[in-house]
Design a protein around this motif. Structure first.
Motif, PDB file in Angstrom:
ATOM      1  N   THR A  46       2.149   1.898   4.689  1.00 14.50           N
ATOM      2  CA  THR A  46       3.402   1.572   5.367  1.00 14.50           C
ATOM      3  C   THR A  46       3.383   0.111   5.798  1.00 14.50           C
ATOM      4  O   THR A  46       2.317  -0.501   5.932  1.00 14.50           O
ATOM      5  CB  THR A  46       3.630   2.441   6.629  1.00 14.50           C
ATOM      6  OG1 THR A  46       2.601   2.172   7.576  1.00 14.50           O
ATOM      7  CG2 THR A  46       3.667   3.923   6.295  1.00 14.50           C
TER       8      THR A  46
ATOM      9  N   THR B 280       4.442  -1.468  -5.793  1.00 12.99           N
ATOM     10  CA  THR B 280       3.930  -0.127  -5.494  1.00 12.99           C
ATOM     11  C   THR B 280       3.510   0.545  -6.793  1.00 12.99           C
ATOM     12  O   THR B 280       3.710   0.008  -7.873  1.00 12.99           O
ATOM     13  CB  THR B 280       5.010   0.753  -4.835  1.00 12.99           C
ATOM     14  OG1 THR B 280       6.058   0.974  -5.784  1.00 12.99           O
ATOM     15  CG2 THR B 280       5.559   0.102  -3.581  1.00 12.99           C
TER      16      THR B 280
ATOM     17  N   ALA C 117       7.390   6.483  -7.507  1.00 16.20           N
ATOM     18  CA  ALA C 117       7.777   6.644  -6.100  1.00 16.20           C
ATOM     19  C   ALA C 117       8.964   5.752  -5.779  1.00 16.20           C
ATOM     20  O   ALA C 117       9.058   4.638  -6.264  1.00 16.20           O
ATOM     21  CB  ALA C 117       6.608   6.295  -5.187  1.00 16.20           C
ATOM     22  N   GLY C 118       9.851   6.268  -4.947  1.00 16.61           N
ATOM     23  CA  GLY C 118      10.980   5.501  -4.462  1.00 16.61           C
ATOM     24  C   GLY C 118      10.709   5.006  -3.055  1.00 16.61           C
ATOM     25  O   GLY C 118       9.936   5.606  -2.308  1.00 16.61           O
ATOM     26  N   GLY C 119      11.351   3.906  -2.678  1.00 17.17           N
ATOM     27  CA  GLY C 119      11.147   3.328  -1.360  1.00 17.17           C
ATOM     28  C   GLY C 119      12.038   3.967  -0.314  1.00 17.17           C
ATOM     29  O   GLY C 119      13.134   4.440  -0.594  1.00 17.17           O
ATOM     30  N   GLN C 120      11.557   3.984   0.913  1.00 15.71           N
ATOM     31  CA  GLN C 120      12.281   4.542   2.056  1.00 15.71           C
ATOM     32  C   GLN C 120      12.034   3.657   3.269  1.00 15.71           C
ATOM     33  O   GLN C 120      11.117   2.859   3.269  1.00 15.71           O
ATOM     34  CB  GLN C 120      11.754   5.935   2.409  1.00 15.71           C
ATOM     35  CG  GLN C 120      11.663   6.910   1.286  1.00 15.71           C
ATOM     36  CD  GLN C 120      10.853   8.126   1.725  1.00 15.71           C
ATOM     37  OE1 GLN C 120      10.878   8.534   2.875  1.00 15.71           O
ATOM     38  NE2 GLN C 120      10.134   8.703   0.799  1.00 15.71           N
TER      39      GLN C 120
ATOM     40  N   THR D 111      13.285   5.345  -7.663  1.00 18.03           N
ATOM     41  CA  THR D 111      11.923   5.583  -8.108  1.00 18.03           C
ATOM     42  C   THR D 111      11.495   4.506  -9.097  1.00 18.03           C
ATOM     43  O   THR D 111      12.224   4.185 -10.033  1.00 18.03           O
ATOM     44  CB  THR D 111      11.813   6.970  -8.762  1.00 18.03           C
ATOM     45  OG1 THR D 111      12.156   7.940  -7.781  1.00 18.03           O
ATOM     46  CG2 THR D 111      10.415   7.232  -9.281  1.00 18.03           C
ATOM     47  N   ASN D 112      10.320   3.978  -8.876  1.00 15.37           N
ATOM     48  CA  ASN D 112       9.746   2.974  -9.761  1.00 15.37           C
ATOM     49  C   ASN D 112       9.198   3.688 -10.987  1.00 15.37           C
ATOM     50  O   ASN D 112       8.129   4.256 -10.960  1.00 15.37           O
ATOM     51  CB  ASN D 112       8.636   2.219  -9.036  1.00 15.37           C
ATOM     52  CG  ASN D 112       8.024   1.120  -9.875  1.00 15.37           C
ATOM     53  OD1 ASN D 112       8.419   0.904 -11.017  1.00 15.37           O
ATOM     54  ND2 ASN D 112       7.061   0.439  -9.309  1.00 15.37           N
TER      55      ASN D 112
ATOM     56  N   TRP E  49       6.802   4.520   0.906  1.00 11.49           N
ATOM     57  CA  TRP E  49       7.196   5.022  -0.410  1.00 11.49           C
ATOM     58  C   TRP E  49       6.923   6.511  -0.499  1.00 11.49           C
ATOM     59  O   TRP E  49       6.094   7.055   0.228  1.00 11.49           O
ATOM     60  CB  TRP E  49       6.444   4.252  -1.512  1.00 11.49           C
ATOM     61  CG  TRP E  49       7.291   3.165  -2.098  1.00 11.49           C
ATOM     62  CD1 TRP E  49       7.832   3.152  -3.341  1.00 11.49           C
ATOM     63  CD2 TRP E  49       7.731   1.951  -1.479  1.00 11.49           C
ATOM     64  NE1 TRP E  49       8.579   2.018  -3.524  1.00 11.49           N
ATOM     65  CE2 TRP E  49       8.539   1.261  -2.405  1.00 11.49           C
ATOM     66  CE3 TRP E  49       7.545   1.383  -0.229  1.00 11.49           C
ATOM     67  CZ2 TRP E  49       9.140   0.043  -2.133  1.00 11.49           C
ATOM     68  CZ3 TRP E  49       8.138   0.164   0.058  1.00 11.49           C
ATOM     69  CH2 TRP E  49       8.920  -0.487  -0.882  1.00 11.49           C
ATOM     70  N   ASP E  50       7.644   7.185  -1.399  1.00 17.03           N
ATOM     71  CA  ASP E  50       7.522   8.629  -1.591  1.00 17.03           C
ATOM     72  C   ASP E  50       6.067   9.042  -1.796  1.00 17.03           C
ATOM     73  O   ASP E  50       5.279   8.307  -2.406  1.00 17.03           O
ATOM     74  CB  ASP E  50       8.306   9.086  -2.841  1.00 17.03           C
ATOM     75  CG  ASP E  50       9.791   8.835  -2.734  1.00 17.03           C
ATOM     76  OD1 ASP E  50      10.302   8.746  -1.600  1.00 17.03           O
ATOM     77  OD2 ASP E  50      10.438   8.742  -3.795  1.00 17.03           O
TER      78      ASP E  50
ATOM     79  N   ILE F 203       1.558   0.600  -1.042  1.00 16.80           N
ATOM     80  CA  ILE F 203       2.170  -0.703  -1.248  1.00 16.80           C
ATOM     81  C   ILE F 203       1.008  -1.657  -1.515  1.00 16.80           C
ATOM     82  O   ILE F 203       0.057  -1.720  -0.740  1.00 16.80           O
ATOM     83  CB  ILE F 203       2.956  -1.141   0.005  1.00 16.80           C
ATOM     84  CG1 ILE F 203       4.011  -0.090   0.359  1.00 16.80           C
ATOM     85  CG2 ILE F 203       3.585  -2.512  -0.202  1.00 16.80           C
ATOM     86  CD1 ILE F 203       4.577  -0.229   1.755  1.00 16.80           C
TER      87      ILE F 203
END
Length: 168
Positions: A28, A49, A53-56, A92-93, A149-150, A155
């Motif tokens: 985080t 990343t 995974a997608g960022g939040q 999502t990457n 990230w999910d 990171i």
């Protein structure tokens, strides 16, 4: 005639508040905010990343990071309203590309349960995402935000710059 090269006296310019460069793996990025400012701009620059995974992001109210009642609308190929455990930061990457974008935080010092709002624009996987929303249910000013990230994906690089809107 023409555009002025500097902001007018008395405010209106963005001023650097803090910055973070990721030089080792983290799960985080926490960004503390100040109640002396009401408007922030958070710039993500080439945040790296893992794939899948997608960022939040979440905001901190009342001493802890809120993990429910985030409501937002995202505009991509269609408009969809959501209620989630965090705000959507980026898609999502899926191809190993880094995320970049800007988050605007407004009205963070309002103590009502649906006070602070955000608007965000991001790019990853050659897709543009526009998102806006608020978090209800927890009263109090926003004192920090957390980028994540999910599925706990790490990171591994990039920078985050935080600016405040100068008022005087």
């Amino acid at each position: 005639s023409g555009w002025a090269s500097t902001a007018p006296a008395g405010g209106g310019a963005w001023e650097l508040f803090s910055s973070t460069t990721v030089s080792s793996t983290v799960t985080t990025i926490d960004i503390n905010l100040s109640t002396s400012h009401d408007v922030y701009m958070v710039v993500l620059d080439n945040v790296e990343t893992g794939i899948g995974a997608g960022g939040q992001f979440r905001w901190k109210k009342g001493g802890s990071f809120v993990t429910n009642d985030y409501s937002y609308v995202d505009i991509q190929t269609s408009i969809s309203a959501r209620s989630e455990t965090s705000f959507k930061l980026c898609n999502t990457n899926s191809s190993g590309r880094n995320a970049s974008g800007i988050i605007y935080l407004t009205n963070i010092n309002n103590t009502g349960s649906e006070a602070a709002t955000y608007f965000h624009q991001a790019a990853i996987n050659q897709e543009i995402l526009l998102v806006g929303g608020t978090a209800s249910g927890v009263a109090g000013p926003v004192t920090a935000i957390r980028l994540l990230w999910d599925n706990g994906v790490n990171i591994t690089g990039g920078s985050v710059y935080v600016y405040t809107l100068k008022t005087s």
